[in-house]
Structure formats: C-alpha cells, structure tokens
Scaffold this active site. Structure first.
Site, PDB file in Angstrom:
ATOM      1  N   THR A 126       0.815  -1.216   0.000  1.00 26.48           N
ATOM      2  CA  THR A 126       0.000   0.000   0.000  1.00 26.48           C
ATOM      3  C   THR A 126       0.849   1.266   0.000  1.00 26.48           C
ATOM      4  OG1 THR A 126      -1.447   1.272   1.469  1.00 26.48           O
ATOM      5  CG2 THR A 126      -0.128  -0.394   2.519  1.00 26.48           C
ATOM      6  N   ASP A 127       0.286   2.339  -0.536  1.00 30.95           N
ATOM      7  CA  ASP A 127       0.989   3.634  -0.498  1.00 30.95           C
ATOM      8  C   ASP A 127       1.108   4.164   0.931  1.00 30.95           C
ATOM      9  OD1 ASP A 127      -1.670   4.372  -0.031  1.00 30.95           O
ATOM     10  OD2 ASP A 127      -1.783   5.841  -1.659  1.00 30.95           O
ATOM     11  N   GLU A 128       0.331   3.566   1.865  1.00 31.83           N
ATOM     12  CA  GLU A 128       0.358   4.070   3.246  1.00 31.83           C
ATOM     13  C   GLU A 128       1.702   3.840   3.925  1.00 31.83           C
ATOM     14  OE1 GLU A 128      -3.161   3.527   5.589  1.00 31.83           O
ATOM     15  OE2 GLU A 128      -4.360   3.154   3.813  1.00 31.83           O
ATOM     16  N   TYR A 150      -1.216  -0.451  11.137  1.00 30.65           N
ATOM     17  CA  TYR A 150      -1.464  -1.120   9.852  1.00 30.65           C
ATOM     18  C   TYR A 150      -0.324  -0.843   8.880  1.00 30.65           C
ATOM     19  CZ  TYR A 150      -3.194  -1.534   5.027  1.00 30.65           C
ATOM     20  OH  TYR A 150      -3.300  -1.816   3.686  1.00 30.65           O
ATOM     21  N   LYS A 154       2.539  -3.374   7.285  1.00 34.60           N
ATOM     22  CA  LYS A 154       2.698  -3.596   5.846  1.00 34.60           C
ATOM     23  C   LYS A 154       4.129  -3.253   5.420  1.00 34.60           C
ATOM     24  CE  LYS A 154       0.125  -4.657   3.092  1.00 34.60           C
ATOM     25  NZ  LYS A 154      -0.251  -6.008   2.584  1.00 34.60           N
TER      26      LYS A 154
HETATM   27  P1  NAD Z   1      -9.670  -7.183   2.900  1.00 30.82           P
HETATM   28  O1  NAD Z   1      -9.576  -6.818   4.342  1.00 30.82           O
HETATM   29  O2  NAD Z   1     -10.935  -6.940   2.159  1.00 30.82           O
HETATM   30  O3  NAD Z   1      -9.348  -8.744   2.736  1.00 30.82           O
HETATM   31  C1  NAD Z   1      -8.281  -9.375   3.376  1.00 30.82           C
HETATM   32  C2  NAD Z   1      -8.426 -10.879   3.149  1.00 30.82           C
HETATM   33  O4  NAD Z   1      -7.307 -11.528   3.767  1.00 30.82           O
HETATM   34  C3  NAD Z   1      -9.682 -11.470   3.781  1.00 30.82           C
HETATM   35  O5  NAD Z   1     -10.281 -12.363   2.885  1.00 30.82           O
HETATM   36  C4  NAD Z   1      -9.160 -12.204   4.999  1.00 30.82           C
HETATM   37  O6  NAD Z   1      -9.956 -13.315   5.387  1.00 30.82           O
HETATM   38  C5  NAD Z   1      -7.780 -12.634   4.531  1.00 30.82           C
HETATM   39  N1  NAD Z   1      -6.844 -12.858   5.635  1.00 30.82           N
HETATM   40  C6  NAD Z   1      -6.587 -12.030   6.693  1.00 30.82           C
HETATM   41  N2  NAD Z   1      -5.663 -12.585   7.504  1.00 30.82           N
HETATM   42  C7  NAD Z   1      -5.321 -13.780   6.929  1.00 30.82           C
HETATM   43  C8  NAD Z   1      -4.395 -14.799   7.280  1.00 30.82           C
HETATM   44  N3  NAD Z   1      -3.658 -14.725   8.399  1.00 30.82           N
HETATM   45  N4  NAD Z   1      -4.278 -15.866   6.459  1.00 30.82           N
HETATM   46  C9  NAD Z   1      -5.044 -15.968   5.336  1.00 30.82           C
HETATM   47  N5  NAD Z   1      -5.932 -15.038   4.974  1.00 30.82           N
HETATM   48  C10 NAD Z   1      -6.067 -13.954   5.751  1.00 30.82           C
HETATM   49  O7  NAD Z   1      -8.443  -6.478   2.214  1.00 30.82           O
HETATM   50  P2  NAD Z   1      -8.298  -5.783   0.777  1.00 30.82           P
HETATM   51  O8  NAD Z   1      -8.795  -4.399   0.849  1.00 30.82           O
HETATM   52  O9  NAD Z   1      -8.802  -6.713  -0.260  1.00 30.82           O
HETATM   53  O10 NAD Z   1      -6.704  -5.689   0.669  1.00 30.82           O
HETATM   54  C11 NAD Z   1      -5.953  -6.764   0.103  1.00 30.82           C
HETATM   55  C12 NAD Z   1      -4.489  -6.391   0.101  1.00 30.82           C
HETATM   56  O11 NAD Z   1      -4.302  -5.163  -0.612  1.00 30.82           O
HETATM   57  C13 NAD Z   1      -3.927  -6.131   1.509  1.00 30.82           C
HETATM   58  O12 NAD Z   1      -2.649  -6.680   1.585  1.00 30.82           O
HETATM   59  C14 NAD Z   1      -3.895  -4.613   1.622  1.00 30.82           C
HETATM   60  O13 NAD Z   1      -2.873  -4.198   2.497  1.00 30.82           O
HETATM   61  C15 NAD Z   1      -3.599  -4.223   0.185  1.00 30.82           C
HETATM   62  N6  NAD Z   1      -4.101  -2.886  -0.214  1.00 30.82           N
HETATM   63  C16 NAD Z   1      -5.412  -2.541   0.007  1.00 30.82           C
HETATM   64  C17 NAD Z   1      -5.847  -1.279  -0.414  1.00 30.82           C
HETATM   65  C18 NAD Z   1      -7.288  -0.862  -0.221  1.00 30.82           C
HETATM   66  O14 NAD Z   1      -7.605   0.319  -0.473  1.00 30.82           O
HETATM   67  N7  NAD Z   1      -8.202  -1.725   0.176  1.00 30.82           N
HETATM   68  C19 NAD Z   1      -4.964  -0.399  -1.040  1.00 30.82           C
HETATM   69  C20 NAD Z   1      -3.634  -0.788  -1.242  1.00 30.82           C
HETATM   70  C21 NAD Z   1      -3.222  -2.051  -0.827  1.00 30.82           C
HETATM   71  P1  TYD Z   2     -10.180   4.348   4.931  1.00 33.92           P
HETATM   72  O1  TYD Z   2     -11.235   3.943   3.960  1.00 33.92           O
HETATM   73  O2  TYD Z   2     -10.221   3.767   6.312  1.00 33.92           O
HETATM   74  O3  TYD Z   2      -8.780   4.095   4.225  1.00 33.92           O
HETATM   75  P2  TYD Z   2      -7.280   4.545   4.699  1.00 33.92           P
HETATM   76  O4  TYD Z   2      -7.328   5.028   6.097  1.00 33.92           O
HETATM   77  O5  TYD Z   2      -6.566   3.249   4.567  1.00 33.92           O
HETATM   78  O6  TYD Z   2      -6.860   5.604   3.720  1.00 33.92           O
HETATM   79  O7  TYD Z   2     -10.212   5.931   5.096  1.00 33.92           O
HETATM   80  C1  TYD Z   2     -10.042   6.779   3.968  1.00 33.92           C
HETATM   81  C2  TYD Z   2     -10.116   8.194   4.469  1.00 33.92           C
HETATM   82  O8  TYD Z   2     -11.444   8.444   4.953  1.00 33.92           O
HETATM   83  C3  TYD Z   2      -9.197   8.493   5.639  1.00 33.92           C
HETATM   84  O9  TYD Z   2      -8.667   9.806   5.504  1.00 33.92           O
HETATM   85  C4  TYD Z   2     -10.092   8.414   6.863  1.00 33.92           C
HETATM   86  C5  TYD Z   2     -11.439   8.864   6.320  1.00 33.92           C
HETATM   87  N1  TYD Z   2     -12.604   8.242   6.980  1.00 33.92           N
HETATM   88  C6  TYD Z   2     -13.621   9.051   7.524  1.00 33.92           C
HETATM   89  O10 TYD Z   2     -13.572  10.297   7.452  1.00 33.92           O
HETATM   90  N2  TYD Z   2     -14.680   8.447   8.139  1.00 33.92           N
HETATM   91  C7  TYD Z   2     -14.773   7.091   8.245  1.00 33.92           C
HETATM   92  O11 TYD Z   2     -15.760   6.597   8.836  1.00 33.92           O
HETATM   93  C8  TYD Z   2     -13.737   6.262   7.653  1.00 33.92           C
HETATM   94  C9  TYD Z   2     -13.809   4.783   7.732  1.00 33.92           C
HETATM   95  C10 TYD Z   2     -12.680   6.900   7.037  1.00 33.92           C
END
Ligand code: NAD
Ligand code: TYD
Length: 341
Positions: A126-128, A150, A154
């Site tokens: 992630t970019d975070e 988090y 990562k």
């Molecule tokens: P999500 O929370 O929707 O899904 C995570 C999945 O991982 C779930 O199915 C969960 O059951 C599984 N999981 C968790 N712990 C586990 C373990 N110990 N063993 C096996 N499975 C396990 O997450 P997402 O949003 O789909 O993100 C997927 C990946 O992409 C993550 O690595 C996250 O850091 C990365 N990512 C997400 C975003 C975003 O905006 N959602 C952006 C950039 C990167």
């Molecule tokens: P989020 O979807 O939790 O993603 P991330 O923190 O990984 O970027 O949050 C996106 C942005 O939205 C972040 O600046 C926090 C804000 N946010 C709210 O203002 N209210 C909320 O209830 C949530 C979940 C996020």
C-alpha cells in the site's frame, strides 16, 4: 497452464483479482488460501466457485506447516499475497493481528516460497507505507515513514520481501497501491461505509474537518495493473499503482450523497482518527512504463460503485448483521453521540 496461489482471495481486492484472472485467461489455475477472518467472504466468489480452474482452501498464512505443505504438494508458478489485516481504525484499536498476519504471515510465505521453485512472488502492498506527504508525490525510492500500526506492519512485510530477494534471490516484486474502491469492499472503508449508510439514511461519519486527501484507484484498474506487473515486472522491484486522481474526503462524501439523491445533512463531522495522515500521493510512472494506465475516472468509478451497492443490498446487509454491529458501535457510537450533542 499457469498455477497461481492467491492468498487473501476472499477479501475485496483478492476476490476481484481472482475473477479478473479467471475471466481473462483460459490457461490459468488458481488456488485461494484464505483464513476467512471477518473480512473474508466466499459470497464474493460465487461467479467462479464452480470453475474447474478455481479451488479454495481455508487456512492461515502464518501457519508455517500448512503453508509449507501447500507449496510442497502443488507446484505453483506464482504466489500473489493479498492476505492481510487491512483497516487502519482496527489497527489503532488492536494491533496484534496486524503484526501476526502482515509481518509474520508474510515471513511464513516467503520461507515456504524459498523452499519451492516459484517464478514470481508478488506482495500486494500500500501507499500508506510512505506516510503522509503535503506536496508532490512519493516515488518507489522514497523512505518508509508509516503512521499507523497497519501501515507499519505492511512496511515490515515489504522489507522482508526486499531482503528475501537480495539474500536468497527469491523473485519477489512489491506493488504499492493507492486507496481502492469498487464492488465487494467491506463496508468499514470510507466509500462502501458512506454508500451503505446513505442508503439506510444513517449519518456519514466524516473524521476531523474532512480535508484529508486520498488518491483513488478503481479495483478493476488495480487488477489490470497487477496483471501487467506479473507479466512484465522485474524481480526485486517495487511498483507504485495510483489512480491519477486525488480528492478530499469531504468531496467523496458529498459526491456519494448527491449520487444517491440524499440530503447533505447526513454528513456528520466526528472526532478525528488519531495519527490521521493528511495526504497520500504516489508517482506511478514506473508501472505506466509497463504499458498500464487507469481506465476508470473517479467520477465514473464512484457512480458504478454506488450502482453496485444499490443493486447488491443483500450482500452488504448480511455483513452488517454480523460482528460488524459491535465494531460499528465501538468505532462510531461515542463519536456520533458527541457530534449530535
Ligand atoms: P480485505 O480486508 O478486504 O481482505 C483481506 C483478506 O485476507 C480477507 O479475505 C481475509 O480473510 C484474509 N486474511 C486475513 N488474515 C489472513 C491470514 N492470516 N491468512 C489468510 N488469509 C487472511 O483487504 P483488501 O482491501 O482486499 O486488501 C488486500 C491487500 O491489498 C492487503 O494486503 C492490503 O494491504 C492491500 N491494499 C489494500 C488497499 C485498499 O484500499 N483496500 C490499497 C492498497 C493495498
Ligand atoms: P479508509 O477507507 O479507512 O482508508 P485509509 O485510512 O486506509 O486511507 O479511510 C479513507 C479516508 O477516509 C481516511 O482519511 C479516513 C477517512 N474516513 C472518515 O472520514 N470516516 C470514516 O468513517 C472512515 C472509515 C474513514
């Protein structure tokens, strides 16, 4: 036939990726290893579950014996690791599982991969991990200054992947994507939370003054970028994947209520998130040089996403009737009561 082990494939991005790969390529076989935490949902995979090229295995990536057995029994060409604890707010409340899965789980996978002869190990990051930036954009060479448990976890997983490339020659690649949105996203993240709350005429809890900026990437564009990296990316490299559109949280909230024709008064300013990163921005020139570019604008993507949640009420209402209820109460109960007072 290319054989891929996808971990965390029952989550938001993993399930979109599996559907994308099965629908795009005939010669691909996918095994999905997922622990099915609160975020894992097999309903996300109904469209592929009967396909002979797809199979599911419930298990924890941090279970070293299990992961070793899976990688020994079946010969995989590629591992794509999506499995992670992913929600910043949950990591602030209870970091434990973040360290276990995002760091130790990554280590367990890398160790097992090292004993096998896989050709690619793709770490979905992630970019975070870069932290907040007030002006300009982070490149892949920028240092890691994560703010939350988090993003720190990562970052730890990323550093292990780089070390395994340098020390053992394991062909690891890291991708760092911007905030994703789209179908099948668990309604704890801002976009699906705000859409589903608005559909139920519930308040949209906006943290602080809503001026924080995120870079937005539609999940389908993310999947296409991962495909480009798997085909043309180089081991040992990192690729940022951004959506080329930055927006303030306040504007995201307003766009959602406007698309749903709901009153803007639903937007409720609540206490800020501790350690809240002000702005994320990444330079994605490197992944563009692999022939990828985003195809879905934020305007189009939000409109499509709103339509998906409107059409798939059953999917998210089932989630909202589970542990989500307690989570929501803990996370927002006091904040919303405070906002109303
Ligand atoms: P999500 O929370 O929707 O899904 C995570 C999945 O991982 C779930 O199915 C969960 O059951 C599984 N999981 C968790 N712990 C586990 C373990 N110990 N063993 C096996 N499975 C396990 O997450 P997402 O949003 O789909 O993100 C997927 C990946 O992409 C993550 O690595 C996250 O850091 C990365 N990512 C997400 C975003 C975003 O905006 N959602 C952006 C950039 C990167
Ligand atoms: P989020 O979807 O939790 O993603 P991330 O923190 O990984 O970027 O949050 C996106 C942005 O939205 C972040 O600046 C926090 C804000 N946010 C709210 O203002 N209210 C909320 O209830 C949530 C979940 C996020």
């Amino acid at each position: 036939m290319q054989r891929i082990l996808v971990t965390g494939g029952a989550g938001f991005i993993g399930s979109n990726f599996i559907q994308y790969m099965i629908n795009t390529y005939k010669e691909v076989e996918i095994v999905n290893l997922d622990k099915l935490t609160y975020a894992g949902n097999l309903n996300n995979l109904r469209s592929v579950e009967r396909d002979d090229r797809y199979s599911f295995f419930q298990g924890d990536i941090a279970d070293r014996q299990l992961v070793n057995e899976i990688l020994c029994c079946k010969k995989f060409d590629t591992i794509v690791n999506f499995a992670a604890e992913t929600h910043v707010d949950r990591s602030i409340n209870r970091p434990d599982d973040f360290l276990k899965t995002d760091i130790f789980g990554t280590f367990a996978l890398l160790e097992a991969a090292r004993q096998s002869d896989i050709k690619r190990y793709l770490q979905i990051s992630t970019d975070e991990v870069y932290g907040s930036i007030s002006e300009g954009s982070f490149s892949e060479d920028s240092s890691l200054t994560p703010s939350s448990p988090y993003s720190a976890s990562k970052g730890g997983g990323d550093l292990l992947c780089l070390a395994y490339y340098k020390t053992y020659g394991l062909p690891t690649i890291i991708t760092r994507a911007a905030n994703n949105y789209g179908p099948f996203q668990y309604p704890e993240k801002i976009v699906p939370l705000f859409i589903t709350n608005a559909l139920e005429d519930q308040p949209l809890p906006l943290y602080g003054d809503g001026s924080q900026v995120r870079e937005w990437l539609h999940v389908e564009d993310h999947c296409r970028a991962l495909d480009a990296v798997l085909q043309n990316g180089r081991p040992g490299e990192i690729y940022n994947i951004g959506g080329y559109c930055e927006e303030k949280n306040r504007v995201i909230a307003e766009t959602i209520v406007d698309l749903l024709k709901k009153p803007r008064e639903l937007i409720t300013y609540v206490d800020d998130r501790p350690g809240h990163d002000v702005r994320y921005s990444i330079d994605s020139g490197k992944v563009k040089s692999l022939g990828w570019q985003p195809q879905i604008s934020l305007e189009e993507g939000l409109s499509k996403t709103v339509a998906w949640y409107k059409k798939n009420r059953k999917w998210w209402q089932e989630i909202k009737n589970t542990e989500y209820k307690n989570y929501y109460k803990t996370q927002y109960g006091r904040r919303l009561a405070h906002a109303k007072a």
